[in-house]
Enzyme design. Structure first.
Site, PDB file in Angstrom:
ATOM      1  N   GLU A  13      32.569  49.242  39.994  1.00  0.00           N
ATOM      2  CA  GLU A  13      31.666  50.386  39.944  1.00  0.00           C
ATOM      3  C   GLU A  13      32.320  51.570  39.223  1.00  0.00           C
ATOM      4  OE1 GLU A  13      30.629  48.095  43.736  1.00  0.00           O
ATOM      5  OE2 GLU A  13      32.403  48.495  42.537  1.00  0.00           O
TER       6      GLU A  13
ATOM      7  N   GLU B  69      45.717  41.592  41.507  1.00  0.00           N
ATOM      8  CA  GLU B  69      44.681  41.651  40.470  1.00  0.00           C
ATOM      9  C   GLU B  69      45.031  42.700  39.414  1.00  0.00           C
ATOM     10  OE1 GLU B  69      40.424  40.785  42.243  1.00  0.00           O
ATOM     11  OE2 GLU B  69      41.443  42.346  43.431  1.00  0.00           O
TER      12      GLU B  69
ATOM     13  N   LYS C 217      32.897  39.622  36.817  1.00  0.00           N
ATOM     14  CA  LYS C 217      34.279  39.309  37.162  1.00  0.00           C
ATOM     15  C   LYS C 217      34.295  37.880  37.706  1.00  0.00           C
ATOM     16  CE  LYS C 217      37.976  40.968  40.194  1.00  0.00           C
ATOM     17  NZ  LYS C 217      38.359  42.019  41.146  1.00  0.00           N
TER      18      LYS C 217
ATOM     19  N   TYR D 102      27.604  50.782  16.626  1.00  0.00           N
ATOM     20  CA  TYR D 102      27.997  49.971  17.782  1.00  0.00           C
ATOM     21  C   TYR D 102      29.417  49.440  17.672  1.00  0.00           C
ATOM     22  CZ  TYR D 102      25.813  46.434  14.717  1.00  0.00           C
ATOM     23  OH  TYR D 102      25.438  45.668  13.657  1.00  0.00           O
TER      24      TYR D 102
END
Length: 120
Positions: free
Chosen positions: A74, A22, A100, A54
């Site tokens: 996380e 990955e 994901k 932004y």
């Protein structure tokens, strides 16, 4: 405070995951960013200096997702939230959602999503 700026469904190609393949092959990640801040002054002045730019937040998120490597979503979310709060003193709280889609789960699933909220 209920004022917020939302950046929805940002897509970046990153190299995050527990498995080595990955982090080598990479994949797409989708993010939603909510920025809680007081927008009343900007509403009165119509001046970018009185609010959150932004486009800079987008650039910050892009830099982190595309140039860092984390095993856990996380940790990626925490890095993004912490960086946004450090760079933007007028933001009181940030909510980060990361999706994901290509997860190593043997079954039908659209995506895995995590959500964190961090504030001052």
């Amino acid at each position: 405070m209920s004022d917020k700026i939302l950046l929805s469904n940002l897509m970046f190609y990153g190299f995050h995951g527990v498995f080595e393949y990955e982090r080598e092959q990479g994949q797409r990640f989708y993010l939603d960013i909510e920025l809680m801040t007081d927008l009343s002054l900007a509403g009165k002045t119509d001046n970018l200096n009185d609010t959150v730019d932004y486009t800079k937040v987008y650039g910050c998120v892009k830099e982190i997702v595309e140039n860092y490597r984390f095993q856990l979503l996380e940790a990626l979310a925490h890095k993004i939230a912490d960086t946004i709060l450090v760079r933007n003193s007028v933001i009181h709280e940030v909510k980060i959602r990361i999706r994901k889609p290509a997860v190593p789960i043997p079954g039908q699933i659209d995506f895995v999503q995590i959500e964190i909220v961090r504030g001052r």
